[in-house]
Design an enzyme around this catalytic site. Structure first.
Site, mmCIF file in Angstrom:
data_model
loop_
_atom_site.group_PDB
_atom_site.id
_atom_site.type_symbol
_atom_site.label_atom_id
_atom_site.label_comp_id
_atom_site.label_asym_id
_atom_site.label_seq_id
_atom_site.Cartn_x
_atom_site.Cartn_y
_atom_site.Cartn_z
ATOM 1 N N SER A 192 -82.322 -17.262 25.083
ATOM 2 C CA SER A 192 -83.278 -16.501 24.227
ATOM 3 C C SER A 192 -83.401 -17.685 22.758
ATOM 4 C CB SER A 192 -81.566 -15.991 23.135
ATOM 5 O OG SER A 192 -79.869 -16.975 23.606
ATOM 6 N N HIS A 224 -76.678 -18.221 17.968
ATOM 7 C CA HIS A 224 -78.540 -19.151 17.772
ATOM 8 C C HIS A 224 -78.554 -20.033 16.292
ATOM 9 C CE1 HIS A 224 -78.969 -15.881 20.241
ATOM 10 N NE2 HIS A 224 -79.858 -16.812 21.093
ATOM 11 N N ASP A 259 -77.449 -16.187 13.327
ATOM 12 C CA ASP A 259 -76.325 -15.575 14.097
ATOM 13 C C ASP A 259 -75.264 -15.847 14.920
ATOM 14 O OD1 ASP A 259 -77.504 -16.106 16.537
ATOM 15 O OD2 ASP A 259 -78.834 -14.499 16.986
#
Length: 365
Positions: free
Chosen positions: A7, A332, A329
């Site tokens: 991600s 990240h 978040d």
């Protein structure tokens, strides 16, 4: 530029997969020119920013997007998939730690059902607190297979048409491994020691890099693991308000030490190749240790209101001054951190940050 990983470098492949681990909604992308795109941050990720340094004319297209046609592929392709890992089994079922989502700065750790202490003191919740995210993510092996079976034949046809070699000019960026610890080893899905697990990861990654080499890759950018234990989710595993989860950081540090050594070990086995190791761990850890030097002041909280696990609440609130937060978040980095990371990767002259050269020097070979 061809991009493989999880991600931290995913530009939106998970939008097209049957998975709950997506970032195609606000507040993700609130500062991105195209809005929510599947990038797990508020704006550009490190791949976008490296593209800016390389003066690429557009964002790298994602493999799963039906609009990624032949002409767009010539810019490169992003195969990365959030929640995936080096190992095929990583990310197939994720147990996400529960947060108290009432406030973006209030991390209640694991919910009221209590906890068990997992490997090396990493807290793992009992069944009542687990959030199971079932669904498909694209493992690193499958990402490489997608490159081999779909993109490569198109590039070879284009090479024949042009009469020259294309692949040696592309950067192959690989950023994977963190999920293999957080969503695999530290959830008790492996019965081996941390050292043995790490050795297996590095050997697997070595085979994957050699596979890319056999397909024509020559210029590699290998991203080190971030300080996993310093993220809000990493801290929550041990209910830490201050400091970092040393068990997770130790795992990341061990992996990175082996990864840097691999750069030297594997090069003679791949004649004509050059590998650049980007020490993401040090670059981000330095920001956390001395945030004011880079204009940050909150190193432990998520900027967005976290729902469950690590992701932002859909349509939830965000911090007022996004450039002062390290994390968007619970996992990240915010765009401002990605700016520092991409800048260091591209132009740093410090071997502690990039080894044995920087990305700019790699592109000139």
């Amino acid at each position: 530029m061809f991009v493989f990983g999880s991600s931290l470098v995913d530009n939106g492949n998970n939008n097209y997969l049957d998975t709950m681990f997506k970032a195609d909604f606000l507040p993700y992308g609130m500062d991105f020119p195209l809005g929510p795109s599947g990038r797990f941050t508020n704006g550009k990720n490190v791949i976008d920013l490296l593209g800016d340094h390389l003066q690429l004319p557009a964002f790298i297209p994602v493999f799963n997007d039906p609009s990624t046609n032949v002409s767009r592929m010539l810019l490169g392709v992003n195969y990365a998939s959030g929640n995936s890992g080096i190992l095929d089994e990583t990310g197939t079922v994720s147990i996400v730690m529960g947060y108290n989502g009432a406030s973006r700065n209030s991390y209640g750790g694991v919910g009221g059902g209590g906890t068990n202490v997992g490997r090396d003191g990493a807290a793992v919740s009992r069944a009542g607190d687990h959030h199971f995210l079932h669904g498909n993510v694209t493992s690193l092996n499958q990402q490489i297979k997608n490159f081999e079976e779909v993109t490569l034949p198109i590039l070879k046809a284009e090479q024949l048409r042009r009469g020259d070699e294309l692949l040696p000019n592309y950067l192959f960026v690989v950023g994977s491994g963190g999920n293999d610890y957080t969503l695999n080893y530290f959830l008790g899905r492996s019965n081996t020691s941390l050292e043995a697990f790490t050795q297996n990861l590095i050997m697997t990654l070595s085979r994957q890099l050699k596979k890319l080499y056999s397909l024509g890759a020559r210029k590699f950018v290998i991203m080190a693991l971030y300080p996993l234990g310093c993220s809000p989710s990493g801290r929550a595993r041990q209910f830490l308000r201050n400091g970092c989860n040393q068990s997770l950081n130790m795992a990341a540090h061990l992996f990175n030490a082996h990864l840097k050594s691999l750069v030297d070990v594997i090069k003679p086995q791949m004649p004509g190749s050059t590998l650049v190791y980007v020490n993401s761990y040090k670059i981000i850890r330095d920001i956390i240790k001395n945030p004011s030097s880079k204009g940050f002041n909150d190193t432990s909280s998520a900027c967005c209101e976290v729902d469950i696990g690590i992701l932002c609440k859909r349509g939830g609130s965000t911090c007022a001054n996004r450039s002062s937060y390290v994390y968007f978040d619970a996992l990240h980095p915010i765009e401002a951190v990605n700016v520092v990371l991409a800048s260091k990767a591209y132009a740093s002259n410090r071997n502690a940050e990039v080894y044995p050269m920087n990305v700019e020097q790699l592109t000139k070979l």
